[in-house]
Design a protein around this motif. Structure first.
Motif, PDB file in Angstrom:
ATOM      1  N   UNK A   1       0.843  -1.188   0.000  1.00  0.00           N
ATOM      2  CA  UNK A   1       0.000   0.000   0.000  1.00  0.00           C
ATOM      3  C   UNK A   1       0.886   1.247   0.000  1.00  0.00           C
ATOM      4  N   UNK A   2       0.561   2.216  -0.887  1.00  0.00           N
ATOM      5  CA  UNK A   2       1.403   3.409  -0.929  1.00  0.00           C
ATOM      6  C   UNK A   2       1.139   4.289   0.289  1.00  0.00           C
ATOM      7  N   UNK A   3       2.165   5.004   0.700  1.00  0.00           N
ATOM      8  CA  UNK A   3       2.046   5.876   1.865  1.00  0.00           C
ATOM      9  C   UNK A   3       1.360   7.183   1.488  1.00  0.00           C
ATOM     10  N   UNK A   4       0.709   7.802   2.491  1.00  0.00           N
ATOM     11  CA  UNK A   4       0.102   9.121   2.298  1.00  0.00           C
ATOM     12  C   UNK A   4       1.206  10.175   2.266  1.00  0.00           C
ATOM     13  N   UNK A   5       1.116  11.047   1.260  1.00  0.00           N
ATOM     14  CA  UNK A   5       2.123  12.105   1.131  1.00  0.00           C
ATOM     15  C   UNK A   5       1.667  13.309   1.967  1.00  0.00           C
ATOM     16  N   UNK A   6       2.385  13.561   3.066  1.00  0.00           N
ATOM     17  CA  UNK A   6       2.026  14.617   4.017  1.00  0.00           C
ATOM     18  C   UNK A   6       3.066  15.735   3.949  1.00  0.00           C
ATOM     19  N   UNK A   7       2.580  16.982   4.007  1.00  0.00           N
ATOM     20  CA  UNK A   7       3.476  18.140   4.087  1.00  0.00           C
ATOM     21  C   UNK A   7       3.053  19.003   5.260  1.00  0.00           C
ATOM     22  N   UNK A   8       3.997  19.739   5.822  1.00  0.00           N
ATOM     23  CA  UNK A   8       3.664  20.776   6.797  1.00  0.00           C
ATOM     24  C   UNK A   8       4.339  22.055   6.347  1.00  0.00           C
ATOM     25  N   UNK A   9       3.632  23.171   6.541  1.00  0.00           N
ATOM     26  CA  UNK A   9       4.107  24.456   6.028  1.00  0.00           C
ATOM     27  C   UNK A   9       4.098  25.474   7.158  1.00  0.00           C
ATOM     28  N   UNK A  10       5.094  26.337   7.174  1.00  0.00           N
ATOM     29  CA  UNK A  10       5.228  27.367   8.197  1.00  0.00           C
ATOM     30  C   UNK A  10       5.147  28.733   7.522  1.00  0.00           C
ATOM     31  N   UNK A  11       3.998  29.385   7.668  1.00  0.00           N
ATOM     32  CA  UNK A  11       3.862  30.754   7.147  1.00  0.00           C
ATOM     33  C   UNK A  11       4.187  31.710   8.304  1.00  0.00           C
ATOM     34  N   UNK A  12       3.305  32.713   8.583  1.00  0.00           N
ATOM     35  CA  UNK A  12       3.619  33.647   9.667  1.00  0.00           C
ATOM     36  C   UNK A  12       3.077  33.112  10.984  1.00  0.00           C
ATOM     37  N   UNK A  13       3.878  32.318  11.642  1.00  0.00           N
ATOM     38  CA  UNK A  13       3.546  31.754  12.943  1.00  0.00           C
ATOM     39  C   UNK A  13       4.825  31.668  13.763  1.00  0.00           C
ATOM     40  N   UNK A  14       4.696  31.201  14.992  1.00  0.00           N
ATOM     41  CA  UNK A  14       5.846  31.217  15.911  1.00  0.00           C
ATOM     42  C   UNK A  14       6.569  29.882  15.954  1.00  0.00           C
ATOM     43  N   UNK A  15       6.091  28.909  15.183  1.00  0.00           N
ATOM     44  CA  UNK A  15       6.562  27.518  15.136  1.00  0.00           C
ATOM     45  C   UNK A  15       5.982  26.684  16.273  1.00  0.00           C
ATOM     46  N   UNK A  16       5.162  27.308  17.127  1.00  0.00           N
ATOM     47  CA  UNK A  16       4.565  26.551  18.229  1.00  0.00           C
ATOM     48  C   UNK A  16       3.681  25.410  17.760  1.00  0.00           C
ATOM     49  N   UNK A  17       3.004  25.600  16.628  1.00  0.00           N
ATOM     50  CA  UNK A  17       2.154  24.512  16.125  1.00  0.00           C
ATOM     51  C   UNK A  17       3.011  23.339  15.652  1.00  0.00           C
ATOM     52  N   UNK A  18       4.173  23.646  15.065  1.00  0.00           N
ATOM     53  CA  UNK A  18       5.075  22.553  14.682  1.00  0.00           C
ATOM     54  C   UNK A  18       5.659  21.867  15.931  1.00  0.00           C
ATOM     55  N   UNK A  19       5.926  22.658  16.969  1.00  0.00           N
ATOM     56  CA  UNK A  19       6.430  22.044  18.206  1.00  0.00           C
ATOM     57  C   UNK A  19       5.375  21.100  18.779  1.00  0.00           C
TER      58      UNK A  19
END
Ligand code: SF4
Length: 177
Positions: A1-19
């Motif tokens: 089964x192929x994997x889901x291609x996921x991306x995350x993007x950082x626009x104008x934020x503090x990076x807290x959501x990525x943390x």
């Protein structure tokens, strides 16, 4: 089964959501078995790729560069997720809206600067007159509020999307309960 291609993007934020995304902790290992992280500030790919299944967007749209980027990303993504209050409402970055770009730049780069006060002419992206939440520029499929959304909430959203379901966030708080 192929994997889901996921991306995350950082626009104008503090990076807290990525943390908070990283706070998923050992459950990241579960995700690693079923997703390919094809673009993210957490990995070293420079160009947003074609045919991405899910993109999590942190941050508001503050600059011309943000606006061009989110339009390109939208074209190349099946499901776009506004992750966190900056993406959903504008939140902290939009506090500059009542002040206006000119006075903000003046305050940051000119007032009370003793050495070489000057407005930036390169490197710093040109600011839009108003900071905007993501859905005012492109279609958003899923909204995940919170500042930041909890790791449990982010994991729930990603797991539901991977299972082909629309996450139901009606009864979840930023603490994920
Ligand atoms: Fe940072 Fe909160 Fe904005 Fe996320 S929503 S980028 S944690 S200020």
């Amino acid at each position: 089964m192929s994997k889901t291609r996921l991306a995350t993007v950082w626009l104008d934020g503090c990076s807290g959501c990525h943390m908070s995304f990283l706070d998923i902790d050992d459950r990241l290992l579960d995700l690693a078995g079923v997703i390919d992280l094809v673009y993210s500030p957490l990995v070293d790919f420079k160009e947003f790729p074609a045919e991405v299944d899910v993109t999590l967007v942190e941050g508001a749209i503050s600059s011309v560069e943000d606006l061009e980027k989110i339009k390109r990303i939208r074209k190349q993504t099946k499901l776009l997720v506004s992750l966190g209050d900056c993406a959903v409402t504008g939140n902290v970055p939009s506090l500059r809206n009542p002040v206006g770009v000119g006075p903000i730049l003046q305050r940051v780069y000119m007032d009370d600067i003793l050495l070489y006060p000057q407005l930036p002419s390169q490197v710093v992206p040109e600011l839009l007159p108003q900071v905007r939440p993501v859905h005012t520029a492109v279609k958003v499929d899923i909204y995940v509020p919170g500042c930041p959304p909890s790791a449990d909430t982010i994991f729930y959203v990603v797991a539901e999307l991977l299972a082909g379901r629309v996450p139901d966030l009606a009864h979840r708080t930023r603490f994920g309960v």
